[in-house]
Design a protein around this motif. Structure first.
Motif, mmCIF file in Angstrom:
data_model
loop_
_atom_site.group_PDB
_atom_site.id
_atom_site.type_symbol
_atom_site.label_atom_id
_atom_site.label_comp_id
_atom_site.label_asym_id
_atom_site.label_seq_id
_atom_site.Cartn_x
_atom_site.Cartn_y
_atom_site.Cartn_z
ATOM 1 N N ARG A 137 68.981 52.808 -12.412
ATOM 2 C CA ARG A 137 67.999 52.166 -13.286
ATOM 3 C C ARG A 137 68.756 51.254 -14.252
ATOM 4 N NH1 ARG A 137 64.608 54.590 -17.848
ATOM 5 N NH2 ARG A 137 62.905 53.121 -17.956
ATOM 6 N N ILE A 138 68.422 49.968 -14.261
ATOM 7 C CA ILE A 138 69.135 48.984 -15.061
ATOM 8 C C ILE A 138 68.168 48.331 -16.051
ATOM 9 C CG2 ILE A 138 70.410 46.800 -14.987
ATOM 10 C CD1 ILE A 138 71.333 47.600 -12.177
ATOM 11 N N GLY A 139 68.656 48.173 -17.285
ATOM 12 C CA GLY A 139 67.872 47.491 -18.308
ATOM 13 C C GLY A 139 68.510 46.151 -18.637
ATOM 14 N N THR A 140 67.705 45.224 -19.123
ATOM 15 C CA THR A 140 68.197 43.916 -19.537
ATOM 16 C C THR A 140 68.016 43.781 -21.039
ATOM 17 O OG1 THR A 140 67.565 42.962 -17.409
ATOM 18 C CG2 THR A 140 67.978 41.430 -19.210
ATOM 19 N N ILE A 141 69.090 43.410 -21.709
ATOM 20 C CA ILE A 141 69.067 43.191 -23.152
ATOM 21 C C ILE A 141 69.080 41.687 -23.381
ATOM 22 C CG2 ILE A 141 70.359 43.497 -25.303
ATOM 23 C CD1 ILE A 141 71.504 46.072 -24.063
ATOM 24 N N SER A 142 68.201 41.232 -24.242
ATOM 25 C CA SER A 142 68.112 39.781 -24.489
ATOM 26 C C SER A 142 69.085 39.368 -25.595
ATOM 27 C CB SER A 142 66.685 39.380 -24.841
ATOM 28 O OG SER A 142 66.268 40.075 -25.998
ATOM 29 N N ALA A 143 70.354 39.545 -25.310
ATOM 30 C CA ALA A 143 71.447 39.120 -26.195
ATOM 31 C C ALA A 143 72.650 38.876 -25.310
ATOM 32 C CB ALA A 143 71.753 40.189 -27.229
ATOM 33 N N GLY A 144 73.539 38.025 -25.767
ATOM 34 C CA GLY A 144 74.731 37.729 -24.980
ATOM 35 C C GLY A 144 75.766 36.999 -25.805
ATOM 36 N N TYR A 145 76.646 36.289 -25.124
ATOM 37 C CA TYR A 145 77.712 35.611 -25.856
ATOM 38 C C TYR A 145 77.183 34.471 -26.717
ATOM 39 C CZ TYR A 145 78.048 32.153 -22.000
ATOM 40 O OH TYR A 145 77.791 31.197 -21.065
ATOM 41 N N MET A 205 71.768 37.251 -22.093
ATOM 42 C CA MET A 205 71.374 38.575 -21.609
ATOM 43 C C MET A 205 72.555 39.363 -21.079
ATOM 44 S SD MET A 205 69.430 37.817 -18.011
ATOM 45 C CE MET A 205 68.527 36.397 -18.535
ATOM 46 N N MET A 206 72.330 40.661 -20.972
ATOM 47 C CA MET A 206 73.314 41.563 -20.372
ATOM 48 C C MET A 206 72.575 42.765 -19.806
ATOM 49 S SD MET A 206 75.161 43.076 -23.792
ATOM 50 C CE MET A 206 74.994 41.708 -24.923
ATOM 51 N N GLY A 207 73.207 43.401 -18.835
ATOM 52 C CA GLY A 207 72.603 44.561 -18.192
ATOM 53 C C GLY A 207 73.238 45.848 -18.670
ATOM 54 N N VAL A 208 72.443 46.922 -18.735
ATOM 55 C CA VAL A 208 72.933 48.238 -19.130
ATOM 56 C C VAL A 208 72.411 49.293 -18.171
ATOM 57 C CG1 VAL A 208 73.215 47.732 -21.587
ATOM 58 C CG2 VAL A 208 71.031 48.572 -20.767
ATOM 59 N N ASP A 209 73.172 50.356 -18.025
ATOM 60 C CA ASP A 209 72.806 51.481 -17.174
ATOM 61 C C ASP A 209 71.811 52.368 -17.916
ATOM 62 O OD1 ASP A 209 72.630 53.683 -15.528
ATOM 63 O OD2 ASP A 209 74.765 54.182 -15.614
ATOM 64 N N ILE A 218 68.695 57.636 -19.243
ATOM 65 C CA ILE A 218 67.808 57.438 -20.402
ATOM 66 C C ILE A 218 66.391 57.203 -19.872
ATOM 67 C CG2 ILE A 218 67.479 56.184 -22.567
ATOM 68 C CD1 ILE A 218 70.383 55.202 -22.311
ATOM 69 N N PRO A 219 65.733 58.252 -19.407
ATOM 70 C CA PRO A 219 64.439 58.087 -18.738
ATOM 71 C C PRO A 219 63.329 57.533 -19.626
ATOM 72 C CG PRO A 219 64.880 60.409 -19.152
ATOM 73 C CD PRO A 219 66.126 59.655 -19.506
ATOM 74 N N ASN A 220 63.420 57.694 -20.945
ATOM 75 C CA ASN A 220 62.358 57.211 -21.832
ATOM 76 C C ASN A 220 62.582 55.790 -22.325
ATOM 77 O OD1 ASN A 220 60.942 59.633 -21.647
ATOM 78 N ND2 ASN A 220 62.173 60.562 -23.255
ATOM 79 N N ALA A 221 63.656 55.139 -21.892
ATOM 80 C CA ALA A 221 63.905 53.755 -22.295
ATOM 81 C C ALA A 221 62.801 52.866 -21.734
ATOM 82 C CB ALA A 221 65.265 53.295 -21.789
ATOM 83 N N HIS A 222 62.372 51.892 -22.553
ATOM 84 C CA HIS A 222 61.281 51.010 -22.163
ATOM 85 C C HIS A 222 61.441 49.667 -22.878
ATOM 86 C CE1 HIS A 222 60.132 52.971 -25.908
ATOM 87 N NE2 HIS A 222 59.388 51.896 -26.146
ATOM 88 N N VAL A 223 60.603 48.722 -22.520
ATOM 89 C CA VAL A 223 60.605 47.431 -23.217
ATOM 90 C C VAL A 223 60.350 47.716 -24.687
ATOM 91 C CG1 VAL A 223 59.415 45.230 -23.499
ATOM 92 C CG2 VAL A 223 59.826 46.132 -21.204
ATOM 93 N N GLY A 224 61.219 47.218 -25.543
ATOM 94 C CA GLY A 224 61.093 47.456 -26.980
ATOM 95 C C GLY A 224 61.945 48.601 -27.495
ATOM 96 N N SER A 225 62.696 49.278 -26.614
ATOM 97 C CA SER A 225 63.592 50.339 -27.067
ATOM 98 C C SER A 225 64.620 49.774 -28.032
ATOM 99 C CB SER A 225 64.324 50.978 -25.880
ATOM 100 O OG SER A 225 63.463 51.793 -25.138
#
Length: 104
Positions: free
Chosen positions: A2-10, A40-44, A48-55
């Motif tokens: 399960r991969i999440g995308t964070i809207s931040a980067g270099y 953006m960047m990806g995270v594992d 973290i099963p409760n992670a969602h958009v807005g975490s």
């Protein structure tokens, strides 16, 4: 995985040459996956099963000292602080290790 995308980067000042750096998602430590892109960047999120958009995501700050990120990127903490851009909302606390970075 399960991969999440964070809207931040270099483009926000996060070091581009960082590999498998720790990141907090909803207070749980996980790791960066792949390369840091401009916005953006990806995270594992496998454990973290409760992670969602807005975490809540902490790239460094309360609970995650900047020294850990600097060690993963081969740069000193001061360089990371100097790279923060105007796109980043940050709050200062009495202990500089408690700088919290949020994108706003």
């Amino acid at each position: 995985m399960r991969i999440g995308t964070i809207s931040a980067g270099y483009g926000d000042g996060y070091p581009r040459n960082t590999n498998e750096a720790p990141i907090l998602v909803d207070g749980i430590e996980t790791k960066l996956l792949g390369r840091v892109a401009m916005d953006m960047m990806g995270v594992d999120l496998s454990h973290i099963p409760n992670a969602h958009v807005g975490s809540k995501v902490i790239l460094w700050g309360r609970g995650l000292p900047i020294e850990k990120i600097s060690k993963c990127s081969g740069e000193i903490p001061y360089e990371l602080f100097c790279r923060l851009t105007s796109r980043v909302k940050y709050e200062f606390y009495q202990n500089s290790a408690d700088l919290t970075q949020t994108i706003g």
